[in-house]
Structure formats: C-alpha cells, structure tokens
Enzyme design. Structure first.
Site, PDB file in Angstrom:
ATOM      1  N   GLN A 209       3.472  -6.160   3.819  1.00  0.00           N
ATOM      2  CA  GLN A 209       2.378  -5.621   4.607  1.00  0.00           C
ATOM      3  C   GLN A 209       2.680  -5.678   6.107  1.00  0.00           C
ATOM      4  O   GLN A 209       2.049  -4.987   6.891  1.00  0.00           O
ATOM      5  CB  GLN A 209       1.125  -6.448   4.287  1.00  0.00           C
ATOM      6  CG  GLN A 209      -0.174  -5.726   4.398  1.00  0.00           C
ATOM      7  CD  GLN A 209      -0.253  -4.480   3.540  1.00  0.00           C
ATOM      8  OE1 GLN A 209      -0.413  -3.390   4.068  1.00  0.00           O
ATOM      9  NE2 GLN A 209      -0.130  -4.610   2.244  1.00  0.00           N
ATOM     10  N   LYS A 232       5.716   1.248   1.377  1.00  0.00           N
ATOM     11  CA  LYS A 232       4.659   0.947   2.343  1.00  0.00           C
ATOM     12  C   LYS A 232       5.090   1.293   3.757  1.00  0.00           C
ATOM     13  O   LYS A 232       4.346   1.099   4.708  1.00  0.00           O
ATOM     14  CB  LYS A 232       4.265  -0.520   2.233  1.00  0.00           C
ATOM     15  CG  LYS A 232       3.597  -0.785   0.890  1.00  0.00           C
ATOM     16  CD  LYS A 232       2.828  -2.045   0.821  1.00  0.00           C
ATOM     17  CE  LYS A 232       2.131  -2.114  -0.523  1.00  0.00           C
ATOM     18  NZ  LYS A 232       1.779  -3.457  -0.915  1.00  0.00           N
ATOM     19  N   CYS A 370      -5.798  -7.040  -5.328  1.00  0.00           N
ATOM     20  CA  CYS A 370      -4.821  -7.974  -5.892  1.00  0.00           C
ATOM     21  C   CYS A 370      -4.866  -9.310  -5.176  1.00  0.00           C
ATOM     22  O   CYS A 370      -3.837  -9.990  -5.039  1.00  0.00           O
ATOM     23  CB  CYS A 370      -3.395  -7.425  -5.837  1.00  0.00           C
ATOM     24  SG  CYS A 370      -3.161  -5.969  -6.833  1.00  0.00           S
TER      25      CYS A 370
HETATM   26  C1  LIG Z   1       1.988  -4.253  -1.875  1.00  0.00           C
HETATM   27  C2  LIG Z   1       2.212  -5.683  -1.725  1.00  0.00           C
HETATM   28  C3  LIG Z   1       2.979  -6.403  -2.651  1.00  0.00           C
HETATM   29  C4  LIG Z   1       3.554  -5.762  -3.885  1.00  0.00           C
HETATM   30  O1  LIG Z   1       4.469  -4.755  -3.554  1.00  0.00           O
HETATM   31  P1  LIG Z   1       5.093  -3.855  -4.736  1.00  0.00           P
HETATM   32  O2  LIG Z   1       5.714  -2.713  -3.988  1.00  0.00           O
HETATM   33  O3  LIG Z   1       3.952  -3.426  -5.588  1.00  0.00           O
HETATM   34  O4  LIG Z   1       6.084  -4.695  -5.455  1.00  0.00           O
HETATM   35  C5  LIG Z   1       3.185  -7.737  -2.418  1.00  0.00           C
HETATM   36  N1  LIG Z   1       2.678  -8.349  -1.349  1.00  0.00           N
HETATM   37  C6  LIG Z   1       1.928  -7.703  -0.425  1.00  0.00           C
HETATM   38  C7  LIG Z   1       1.397  -8.438   0.770  1.00  0.00           C
HETATM   39  C8  LIG Z   1       1.664  -6.355  -0.583  1.00  0.00           C
HETATM   40  O5  LIG Z   1       0.926  -5.713   0.322  1.00  0.00           O
END
Ligand SMILES: *Cc1c(COP(=O)(O)O)cnc(C)c1O
Length: 412
Positions: A209, A232, A370
């Site tokens: 993130q 991301k 999550c």
């Molecule tokens: C999105 C995210 C993950 C998981 O990433 P994946 O691409 O789904 O493996 C883990 N930690 C954080 C802080 C996230 O934002």
C-alpha cells in the site's frame, strides 16, 4: 490543474489521457474510480508493453538458445534491474519475482519455519491485512513460536511504547505494513526497524500500500525484507517482488521445488540454484515482470514527489468536503496517511452506500478491507473506503461527495 512542486509540469488532464479506462461510462455516468487501494488502473504505456511482448517476443526465459528466448530473458532481467534501482537494493539478485505480496509473505513465513523454535516470538501490528496475519499464525502453529500484536490507538496509529515493551531477545521477526490499506496510516517504519534490530530481530515490511505513493529506499530503511504487488502501482495483476537482504535470502530454504530453482538434480541429491533463481521455481509471469518494469518507468517519469504532493491535495480536499456531511465519521485520522478515506454515516450499512453510488458510476470499496481486526477495534462491520490515485481529480471528488449525500438521504 497545476501542482506546486519542482515538477510543475504535472497536468492531470494529460495524465488521464494515458488511462483508456478512465474515459468509459458506468451505468450511464462517467467512471469515477476511487478503489485504487484495491488495484490501480493501467496506463497505455504498460498495456503497449504487454501487447508488444505477446506480439513480438513471447518465449520461455533462461533456457533457450534461440533469439526470442534471449530477447524475453533480457527484457525480464532488465525489469529486475529497474525494480532493484527503484527500491535502491544493493544487488539485483536480492529482487525475487513473486506472484504478488501474498506469495512473497508466504515465502518468507515458510522459510522462517526452519529458523524458529518454541518460545520464539513474532510481532505483528493490529493494522494488518489478513494476508499478513494468517501466514504468521500458520508459522506459529508449525514452530511453537508465539504471535504478539502491537496495539493501535483511536486515530489508527500504532502504540510505539507498547511495541517497545513487546521487544525482547525472544523476538525473532517483526512484521508491519508500511502503510495500512484499511486506514491509510503511514507507520513509523524507520523507528520500528531500528528498535527491532537492537534485539536482533529481522523486519519484514509489507509495502503493497506504500509503494504506489512512497518510493522506499530499502538500504536507507535498513529493512530485511520488503514486499510489493505490481497491480497496485499501475502494473498488471499476478506479479510482485520480494526484496530480501542477501544474507537473509541465503539463510532461508527454497519455497517451492521445480524447474529453474535447481543447479543439479539426481535422484540422490539436488543442489539449489543461486539467488534469485533459488526462489523462482517454474516458469514465472514473464510478461508481468516486464510490464512491472514499464509501470515503474511510467510512475518515475511523473515523479513520486509530484505524485505524493498531488494526492495529499486530493486527500485534504476530500476530507474537508466529506466532513461537511452531517453524521459522517472518518476512521483513521493519523497525521501521517496516504490518500485513503474510510468512513461511515450513522448506522447506514457501508454496502448500501457503495451500491447506490455504483449506480452513479462511482467505484469505492465497502466492507472490512481484509482487515477485520481493525474493524473489530472500532466495533463496526466495515466502512466505505475511497482511495485516490494521481489520475483522480477534485471534480471527481465533488461528484462523489454529492453522490454520498444523495445516498444518505435515500437511506436515512
Ligand atoms: C493488497 C494488499 C495485500 C495483498 O496483495 P496481493 O496483491 O493481493 O497479494 C497485502 N497487504 C496490503 C497492505 C495490501 O494493500
């Protein structure tokens, strides 16, 4: 719209033209995409890289003597070096390609199973994503180690004095996210790393993130492991990296067995390949790795300082506008945060707000993100989460705030 930084040429309208998806309509309205913390959109430059790969030089890497295989290998290894330079890793073989953050964390957690014993301790933070909690619980079950949690305060920041109290010579690994996906809090990672190293513990930072907004320097941080996902930060899904200090990567056993990760194989004994191949069993996401490199080029071309300054403007503007809505409560109000706003209005269910504003073309996330422990802390089932990227605008925020007001009036 101009941003007052040294790169004053930043023009959001020009940037938006790079993203074909931003000109589509959803339910008859122009798309307003505020779900960037779940996945970012992809610029044409990255899409072109993917098309070019499959149109011109799709081949398996590291094995073939033929031209296509060598071109694909060169492009993939160039991407590794781009990623190394971006995060300022000392050596390119400290960059391990994975399928993403989750895979990278599991790789480290599985490797630590052979290094931990009963009585050892792992510290995680109360702000974690599920992908950051479950692998450690599995590791504790396997080894008899104990999981300790750094608590958070009302504003969504970690309680650093309680972190220090948890540290001891039993602490072997500390795991925190650099930036929280649920609240946007930027954690004081430099201090966490320094304190953890004082008791001899390794530190793994989840940068999933943070990486879209902050250019982390792994040597300056002195972090032992850093993990990110390409999707991301303007790249494709299904690819990410694990950065690990060479000495740590040498200590960890391989994660998966297969092709690419071996030096020699007989039925009596197999010897493992050197880094990074020891951790890269099987055919990787070749195109994804190359496209990740293109995504970093794209973002670096704009500049991370420019991106961060512009996103902070969006954050402040949206926070101010949303606060004008009566009964709206923002969760996560730490002074250090990225462009994420998690909120609720009275006891309206976040899902209902999300559904109504989707009808108006607006994409936000609703639910626990999550991060159920964070929601439990506030005693809520979830939030509406709007997360901004450098291609969003204040005009989109105005549309969004109006839509939220409309949803509120319909639901209360
Ligand atoms: C999105 C995210 C993950 C998981 O990433 P994946 O691409 O789904 O493996 C883990 N930690 C954080 C802080 C996230 O934002």
């Amino acid at each position: 719209m101009k941003v007052a930084t040294e790169k004053a040429h930043f023009n959001v309208e020009t940037i938006r033209k790079d993203f074909p998806i931003l000109s589509r309509k959803v339910n008859g309205y122009p798309l307003v995409y505020f779900d960037n913390a779940a996945t970012s959109q992809t610029p044409q430059q990255v899409i072109d890289t993917i098309v070019d790969y499959y149109s011109r030089y799709n081949a398996n890497i590291h094995r073939g003597v033929h031209t296509l295989s060598q071109e694909a290998t060169d492009a993939y290894e160039e991407a590794r070096i781009k990623i190394q330079k971006h995060f300022n890793a000392e050596k390119s073989h400290e960059i391990i390609f994975t399928s993403g953050t989750t895979h990278a964390i599991n790789l480290v957690a599985s490797g630590f199973a052979s290094l931990l014993k009963k009585g050892d301790e792992i510290i995680v933070s109360a702000l974690e994503h599920h992908s950051n909690i479950v692998p450690w619980q599995m590791l504790c079950e396997k080894t008899g180690a104990q999981l300790k949690v750094i608590p958070m305060g009302e504003e969504g920041a970690l309680k650093m004095d309680e972190f220090e109290a948890l540290l001891s010579e039993r602490t072997k690994l500390v795991f925190v996210n650099h930036v929280s996906n649920a609240l946007g809090t930027v954690n004081p990672v430099k201090e966490i790393i320094k304190k953890a190293h004082e008791v001899g513990a390794a530190v793994l930072l989840d940068g999933a993130q943070a990486a879209p907004h902050i250019k982390a320097d792994v040597q300056e941080l002195d972090v032992d492991f850093y993990v990110v996902s390409a999707h991301k930060m303007c790249g494709p899904t299904g690819v990410g990296v694990l950065y690990g200090k060479e000495e740590w990567l040498n200590k960890l056993p391989p994660y998966q067995g297969g092709g690419e990760m071996i030096a020699t194989v007989t039925f009596e004994k197999t010897t493992y390949a050197d880094l990074p191949h020891k951790f890269e069993a099987g055919t990787p996401n070749i195109c994804g790795g190359i496209a990740f490199g293109a995504a970093l080029d794209y973002m670096n071309n704009i500049g991370f300082d420019t991106i961060a300054a512009y996103e902070q403007e969006l954050l402040e503007y949206a926070t101010e506008k949303l606060r004008e809505i009566e009964g709206l409560k923002i969760y996560g109000t730490s002074g250090e945060k990225t462009a994420v706003i998690s909120f609720n209005i009275g006891d309206i269910h976040p899902y209902d707000i999300g559904t109504i504003i989707d009808k108006l073309g607006i994409a936000v996330r609703t639910g626990h993100h999550c991060a159920q422990p964070v929601m439990d802390f506030y005693g809520i089932p979830g939030t509406v989460r709007a997360s901004f990227a450098f291609y969003n605008t204040k005009e989109e925020i105005d549309v969004f705030v109006k839509a939220v007001e409309r949803a509120k009036n319909m639901l209360s």
